[in-house]
Design an enzyme around this catalytic site. Sequence first.
Site, PDB file in Angstrom:
ATOM      1  N   GLU A  38       0.828  -1.233   0.071  1.00  0.00           N
ATOM      2  CA  GLU A  38      -0.043   0.092  -0.110  1.00  0.00           C
ATOM      3  C   GLU A  38       0.952   1.144  -0.052  1.00  0.00           C
ATOM      4  OE1 GLU A  38      -3.287   0.644  -0.129  1.00  0.00           O
ATOM      5  OE2 GLU A  38      -3.453  -1.466  -0.720  1.00  0.00           O
ATOM      6  N   CYS A 193     -12.131   1.247 -14.994  1.00  0.00           N
ATOM      7  CA  CYS A 193     -12.561   2.777 -14.597  1.00  0.00           C
ATOM      8  C   CYS A 193     -11.233   3.430 -14.812  1.00  0.00           C
ATOM      9  CB  CYS A 193     -13.322   2.839 -13.494  1.00  0.00           C
ATOM     10  SG  CYS A 193     -14.109   4.267 -13.366  1.00  0.00           S
ATOM     11  N   CYS A 200     -16.220   1.455 -20.234  1.00  0.00           N
ATOM     12  CA  CYS A 200     -17.527   1.430 -19.634  1.00  0.00           C
ATOM     13  C   CYS A 200     -18.368  -0.005 -20.191  1.00  0.00           C
ATOM     14  CB  CYS A 200     -18.218   2.647 -19.961  1.00  0.00           C
ATOM     15  SG  CYS A 200     -17.406   4.046 -19.344  1.00  0.00           S
ATOM     16  N   CYS A 203     -17.730  -2.380 -17.899  1.00  0.00           N
ATOM     17  CA  CYS A 203     -17.928  -2.427 -16.328  1.00  0.00           C
ATOM     18  C   CYS A 203     -19.216  -2.912 -15.721  1.00  0.00           C
ATOM     19  CB  CYS A 203     -17.952  -0.770 -16.194  1.00  0.00           C
ATOM     20  SG  CYS A 203     -18.102   0.038 -14.245  1.00  0.00           S
ATOM     21  N   CYS A 209     -24.258   4.084 -13.400  1.00  0.00           N
ATOM     22  CA  CYS A 209     -23.317   5.037 -13.400  1.00  0.00           C
ATOM     23  C   CYS A 209     -23.706   6.190 -13.861  1.00  0.00           C
ATOM     24  CB  CYS A 209     -22.178   4.469 -14.017  1.00  0.00           C
ATOM     25  SG  CYS A 209     -20.539   5.594 -13.987  1.00  0.00           S
TER      26      CYS A 209
END
Length: 347
Positions: A38, A193, A200, A203, A209
Amino acid sequence: MARNQSIDARLLRWHRRHGRHDLPWQHTGDPYRVWLSEIMLQQTQVATVIPYYRRFVKRFPDVHALAAAPLDEVLKLWAGLGYYARARNLHRCAREIARKHGGRWPRDLETLRALPGIGRSTAGAILALTYDLRHPILDGNVRRVLTRYHALRGYPGDGRIEQKLWRLAEKHLPHRRVSHYTQAIMDLGATVCTRRRPDCMHCPLRADCRAHLAGNPEAYPTAKPRHRLPVKRTRFLILRDAQNRVWLQRRPADGIWGGLWSFPEIPGPDDEIHWCRKHLGVETEPAGTLPPFRHSFTHFHLDIHAECRRVRGRLGVMAARQGIWYNNNDELPVGVASPIKRLLAAL
């Protein structure tokens, strides 16, 4: 796809078939490795991080090994990833975990957030991905997914917009399979995305969305207000000795490239001859210049100039300073920033 279906159900189903399942820090159940990934992934692409991550865990397989290492070794392995405060905080955090917590990672958000270099999103990722605890994250990928899904206007770095995003991240977080959901929404932002040309049509959230339905997903997130970046200038002094080695010295802990090694940096209009006499106790003679170049940071451009000089006679106080004479044909024994590597390569 039904619009009343929850985000998490769609993301989890999509992730089973299309998510990333082979990243080296996945499926370890190890908070140390999740934390390390991370921190490295902050403002850095996965493809860039993976080789650095593998070298790190090979050399520092656990938090005790990292805590026991000298900072120079940590910075050397980090060199090239940029944002070096991350590496310094990584080392400080490992030492606190080892000293204050006996090498065990806290399982509550506030204790994690009190550690060096760990913010709310990183702490949430450690708890969600390692222990399946219900804590949201808000990295760049998640911000992008949420701002598009809700067509949320406003720069995400603005405090008011950021708080809205945290509330939305909490709202959509399921009560079960939190680790899978967290990985799924990060993967969606990273692979579908995307910042430019989002895919899209593939997705799982496209049916409701708002940005997709309006036909303008690339309008989100709202871009940071543009300001002309200031330009700063610096001069490096490349000193060679009789064996053609170059002098490197540690930079201050604060400021750019803190704790890394570089050539001496001459402030302001100081004259090189007098600067070397005053600060290093040596006499020098000209040995050429290198072409100037620009290195850009997030908040400013840095124009770098470098003058080469040869040290004459005794080395004065140089041997007593925190520095080394480095043979440019050898492996670098210390960490240096990429502009210093560029100068070394140009010699």
